[in-house]
Design a protein around this motif. Structure first.
Motif, mmCIF file in Angstrom:
data_model
loop_
_atom_site.group_PDB
_atom_site.id
_atom_site.type_symbol
_atom_site.label_atom_id
_atom_site.label_comp_id
_atom_site.label_asym_id
_atom_site.label_seq_id
_atom_site.Cartn_x
_atom_site.Cartn_y
_atom_site.Cartn_z
ATOM 1 N N THR A 1 0.809 -1.209 0.000
ATOM 2 C CA THR A 1 0.000 0.000 0.000
ATOM 3 C C THR A 1 0.843 1.260 0.000
ATOM 4 O O THR A 1 0.331 2.331 -0.259
ATOM 5 C CB THR A 1 -0.908 0.046 1.238
ATOM 6 N N ARG B 1 3.926 5.281 6.411
ATOM 7 C CA ARG B 1 3.002 5.527 5.312
ATOM 8 C C ARG B 1 2.637 6.992 5.200
ATOM 9 O O ARG B 1 2.402 7.499 4.120
ATOM 10 C CB ARG B 1 1.742 4.683 5.483
ATOM 11 N N GLU B 2 2.618 7.671 6.317
ATOM 12 C CA GLU B 2 2.236 9.081 6.234
ATOM 13 C C GLU B 2 3.322 9.885 5.528
ATOM 14 O O GLU B 2 3.035 10.857 4.853
ATOM 15 C CB GLU B 2 1.943 9.645 7.630
ATOM 16 N N ALA B 3 4.583 9.448 5.716
ATOM 17 C CA ALA B 3 5.650 10.163 5.024
ATOM 18 C C ALA B 3 5.721 9.728 3.565
ATOM 19 O O ALA B 3 6.122 10.484 2.705
ATOM 20 C CB ALA B 3 6.986 9.897 5.714
ATOM 21 N N GLY B 4 5.316 8.499 3.327
ATOM 22 C CA GLY B 4 5.504 7.964 1.991
ATOM 23 C C GLY B 4 4.414 8.342 1.017
ATOM 24 O O GLY B 4 4.589 8.221 -0.182
ATOM 25 N N ALA B 5 3.292 8.788 1.516
ATOM 26 C CA ALA B 5 2.165 9.051 0.629
ATOM 27 C C ALA B 5 2.142 10.516 0.231
ATOM 28 O O ALA B 5 1.866 11.378 1.056
ATOM 29 C CB ALA B 5 0.869 8.683 1.326
ATOM 30 N N ARG B 6 2.485 10.774 -0.995
ATOM 31 C CA ARG B 6 2.589 12.170 -1.422
ATOM 32 C C ARG B 6 1.978 12.364 -2.796
ATOM 33 O O ARG B 6 2.239 11.572 -3.687
ATOM 34 C CB ARG B 6 4.066 12.581 -1.492
ATOM 35 N N PRO B 7 1.233 13.405 -2.927
ATOM 36 C CA PRO B 7 0.671 13.678 -4.249
ATOM 37 C C PRO B 7 1.698 14.348 -5.144
ATOM 38 O O PRO B 7 2.751 14.749 -4.690
ATOM 39 C CB PRO B 7 -0.475 14.637 -3.949
ATOM 40 N N PHE C 1 -3.693 11.493 0.767
ATOM 41 C CA PHE C 1 -2.238 11.373 0.775
ATOM 42 C C PHE C 1 -1.728 11.982 2.079
ATOM 43 O O PHE C 1 -2.280 12.962 2.583
ATOM 44 C CB PHE C 1 -1.630 12.129 -0.407
ATOM 45 N N GLY C 2 -0.636 11.411 2.581
ATOM 46 C CA GLY C 2 -0.141 11.804 3.899
ATOM 47 C C GLY C 2 0.251 13.265 4.010
ATOM 48 O O GLY C 2 0.072 13.885 5.065
ATOM 49 N N ASP C 3 0.778 13.830 2.923
ATOM 50 C CA ASP C 3 1.240 15.217 2.977
ATOM 51 C C ASP C 3 0.139 16.201 3.347
ATOM 52 O O ASP C 3 0.415 17.307 3.799
ATOM 53 C CB ASP C 3 1.796 15.634 1.612
ATOM 54 N N VAL D 1 -4.804 7.682 5.940
ATOM 55 C CA VAL D 1 -3.753 8.015 4.984
ATOM 56 C C VAL D 1 -3.533 6.817 4.071
ATOM 57 O O VAL D 1 -3.374 5.690 4.544
ATOM 58 C CB VAL D 1 -2.444 8.386 5.713
ATOM 59 N N VAL D 2 -3.566 7.069 2.775
ATOM 60 C CA VAL D 2 -3.318 6.001 1.807
ATOM 61 C C VAL D 2 -2.182 6.424 0.884
ATOM 62 O O VAL D 2 -1.895 7.616 0.736
ATOM 63 C CB VAL D 2 -4.579 5.680 0.962
#
Lengths: 94, 394
Positions: free
Chosen positions: A81, A87-93, B117-119, B142-143
């Motif tokens: 996933t 995961r919070e650091a890894g999920a970036r738009p 998203f986490g950001d 967060v996904v």
């Protein structure tokens, strides 16, 4: 953020693949690169393959992003996933 | 990444004429061990010489470039006459307060599960952040991928799942592909709150807004999707040089060299430094997915205001997946935090340290403005790396 990471496609089932990112297995969606083949290196952004890398390029870029701290050295998690364990650091738009 | 090898590795090849602190910057650059292209730096020096004393302002519009430029101390490796400016290259930073407020309200209503998203979690809106909303009981997850949000919806049919769809052209196709799958699989409890932004209209808006620029370092991964040809109309209309550039130090230096050479030649072309990865037409499947699901719409950018056709909204055939319609979400314009100058930072009008809040009431631990929240924001990059070389090259 539009960071995309290199992954080596391992096995493909329909439009879903499992891929190796720096030694970890992640899930990759191939909807946007439907003709990808096992063994190819692809750019993965937000879980989707966006394009191919040449093999040498993929390994270099992965090393570079890890060195830069942009992705964790142990990028990838078995659940597929996210990138890495945070995961919070890894999920970036992007 | 902390294994700094020292300035000696590249010391002999430095571009003359840069300010104090270069040894430290060079050490940072040497840390990555990637600055090997003395010939690229020679090209920069030669082009700068041809420009005589003319000052040149180049803007990057990609958060990954911003981080890499600071991390490698690229600004310190350039001649004094070349100034790099960080533009609106971070999708989190340009997301309007009103969007965060709407998402927070939706979460606090308690009727939906938000996936993001986490950001986005720590971006402050006028009524707090999504993280604050979660601590007040909102169901916020967060996904990593929009597809994960769809999976959540598929597994819990009685729960409405709303994905907070932000991001540039790199991300928008992944959301489009997910919406197409939701329709094909008949998943009715999934929707998106779309606030996608498009890079070429933002580049145009920066120029229209009066920011004096001599060239753009165009983003690498946005261009993987839209292709380098997407910038041709901009270069032609504004007579501005544009170079699609990769992320390693040598890539960025070569991109700068190519821009300076164009400026010295009096050319305004689109060139592709990142040919290893970016193609002229981009990714056709990704563009098709984006075009099938979305259509251009006016969008509100923090600091830049409303830019015509710079955003994406769901096409009529897909409005069933519009969380705004499904839940009657209203987005009311909200003023930015008092004193916050993120808007001027995003336009390249000021450098982050010129903001009165920078490093005082606003830092990465307690960010007030979005440019400090995201690790790729200009303020966060300045805070982490910029201060090793105060006042120079920026």
């Amino acid at each position: 953020m539009c960071l995309s990471i290199p992954a080596k496609l391992l096995e493909i089932e329909g439009l879903r693949a499992r891929a190796d990112v720096g030694g970890n297995v992640v899930r990759v969606d191939l909807s946007l690169l439907p003709d990808a083949k096992p063994g190819e290196y692809v750019l993965v952004h937000a879980g989707f393959a966006l394009d191919r890398y040449q093999p040498g390029e993929a390994e270099r870029i992965l090393g570079y992003f890890q060195e830069m701290g942009m992705i964790p050295a142990d990028a990838g998690d078995e659940a597929g996933t996210g990138i890495g364990t945070d995961r919070e650091a890894g999920a970036r738009p992007g | 990444m902390d294994g700094i090898n020292g300035a000696g590795e590249i010391g002999d090849g430095r571009v003359p004429g840069h300010g104090p602190g270069t040894a430290r910057s060079a050490a940072l650059a040497g840390a990555a061990g990637r600055i090997s292209g003395a010939s690229v730096r020679e090209r920069i020096t030669r082009a700068a010489d041809r420009l005589a004393s003319r000052r040149v302002r180049l803007m990057e519009v990609c958060g990954t470039h911003t981080m890499a430029i600071f991390r490698h101390g690229i600004r310190g490796l350039l001649p004094d006459c070349v100034r790099l400016i960080s533009g609106p290259g971070c999708p989190v930073c340009v997301t309007d307060d009103s969007y965060i407020d709407a998402a927070v309200s939706l979460g606090l209503d308690g009727k939906v599960t938000l996936a993001t998203f986490g950001d986005m979690m720590r971006v402050p809106g006028s009524r707090g952040s999504l993280q604050d909303a979660r601590s007040r009981g909102a169901d916020v997850h967060v996904v990593y991928s929009c597809a994960d949000a769809l999976d959540m919806a598929a597994k819990a049919p009685s729960r409405q799942v709303v994905f907070l769809a932000v991001g540039f052209e790199t991300t928008a196709p992944t959301i489009a592909a997910t919406v197409i799958r939701a329709r094909n699989d008949g998943i009715r409890n999934f929707s998106i709150l779309a606030a996608h932004k498009l890079i070429p209209p933002a580049m145009a808006a920066v120029l229209d807004g009066g920011t004096a620029l001599d060239g753009f370092i165009a983003p690498g991964h946005v261009s993987v999707v839209i292709g380098s040809d997407a910038y041709l109309p901009l270069a032609a209309k504004y007579r501005v040089p544009i170079v699609v550039t990769g992320f390693e130090a040598d890539d960025i230096l070569e991109g700068v060299a190519m821009l300076l050479e164009q400026i010295a030649d009096g050319r305004a072309a689109v060139e592709n430094q990142y040919v290893r990865v970016v193609r002229p037409g981009g990714n056709p499947a990704a563009r098709r997915a984006m075009e099938e699901v979305f259509e251009p719409s006016d969008a509100s950018w923090r600091g830049l205001g409303v830019i015509p056709d710079s955003g994406l909204r769901l096409r009529r055939e897909f409005t069933d997946f519009d969380a705004g319609r499904r839940f009657g979400v209203a987005m009311a314009p909200a003023p930015p935090p008092k004193g916050c100058r993120c808007g001027d930072v995003l336009k390249g009008a000021i450098d982050p340290p010129e903001c009165p809040m920078f490093g005082k009431s606003c830092d990465p631990a307690r960010p007030k403005g979005p440019c400090m929240v995201s690790s790729e924001g200009s303020c966060a990059a300045h805070y982490r790396y910029g201060r090793v070389k105060p006042g120079s090259g920026s």
